[in-house]
Enzyme design. Structure first.
Site, PDB file in Angstrom:
ATOM      1  N   ARG A  30      51.001 -19.452 -41.392  1.00  0.00           N
ATOM      2  CA  ARG A  30      49.626 -19.156 -41.803  1.00  0.00           C
ATOM      3  C   ARG A  30      48.883 -18.402 -40.706  1.00  0.00           C
ATOM      4  O   ARG A  30      49.062 -18.653 -39.520  1.00  0.00           O
ATOM      5  CB  ARG A  30      48.901 -20.463 -42.110  1.00  0.00           C
ATOM      6  N   CYS A  56      44.726 -17.248 -39.976  1.00  0.00           N
ATOM      7  CA  CYS A  56      43.348 -17.461 -40.417  1.00  0.00           C
ATOM      8  C   CYS A  56      42.454 -16.503 -39.639  1.00  0.00           C
ATOM      9  O   CYS A  56      42.505 -16.455 -38.407  1.00  0.00           O
ATOM     10  CB  CYS A  56      42.941 -18.906 -40.167  1.00  0.00           C
TER      11      CYS A  56
END
Length: 142
Positions: free
Chosen positions: A117, A119
């Site tokens: 991930r 962000c």
């Protein structure tokens, strides 16, 4: 055309319609081996509404991704990478709880492996959403 160069546009009514000149996702390979999902804002496709709550927005954006990839036979466990675009990094603790709860709810394994991930904080998102999430999913990743 070589089989590995094939691609298909993926669209479903179970996720918000694109707001611009793009598709919800593109599948590439012989059998949509890799699916690239466009950024999903947290609009509920049934009501065309969006919650003000960041927890709910995160969950809805992930539901939209789930609905898109399921049209190709993929499941949540097939997601290998997500990118989150958020307007306030201070929301990250609530986003993380929602994100983890979503994957715990929809994983069909007892112990889930969360995808890689990234962000990123941004200044503004379409429709004044607080979060947008894009994803990459792969067949044969289970």
């Amino acid at each position: 055309m070589d089989d590995m160069q094939q691609h298909i546009m993926i669209n479903t009514k179970n996720a918000p319609a694109p707001f611009g000149p793009y598709t919800q996702a593109i599948g590439v390979g012989r059998k949509n081996d890799i699916v690239f999902v466009s950024g999903q804002i947290p609009i509920c496709p049934d009501t065309n509404t969006m919650s003000d709550n960041i927890y709910d927005q995160t969950y809805q954006a992930l539901l939209n991704i789930k609905n898109i990839i399921e049209t190709t036979g993929l499941k949540i466990n097939n997601i290998v990478k997500t990118t989150l675009f958020i307007i306030d990094l201070n929301d990250l603790p609530k986003i993380n709880i929602s994100y983890k709860n979503f994957f715990n709810t929809y994983s069909f394994y007892e112990k889930i492996t969360l995808p890689a991930r990234t962000c990123v904080e941004v200044s503004k998102l379409p429709k004044d959403a607080k979060i947008t999430i894009e994803a990459i999913a792969m067949h044969n990743f289970l």
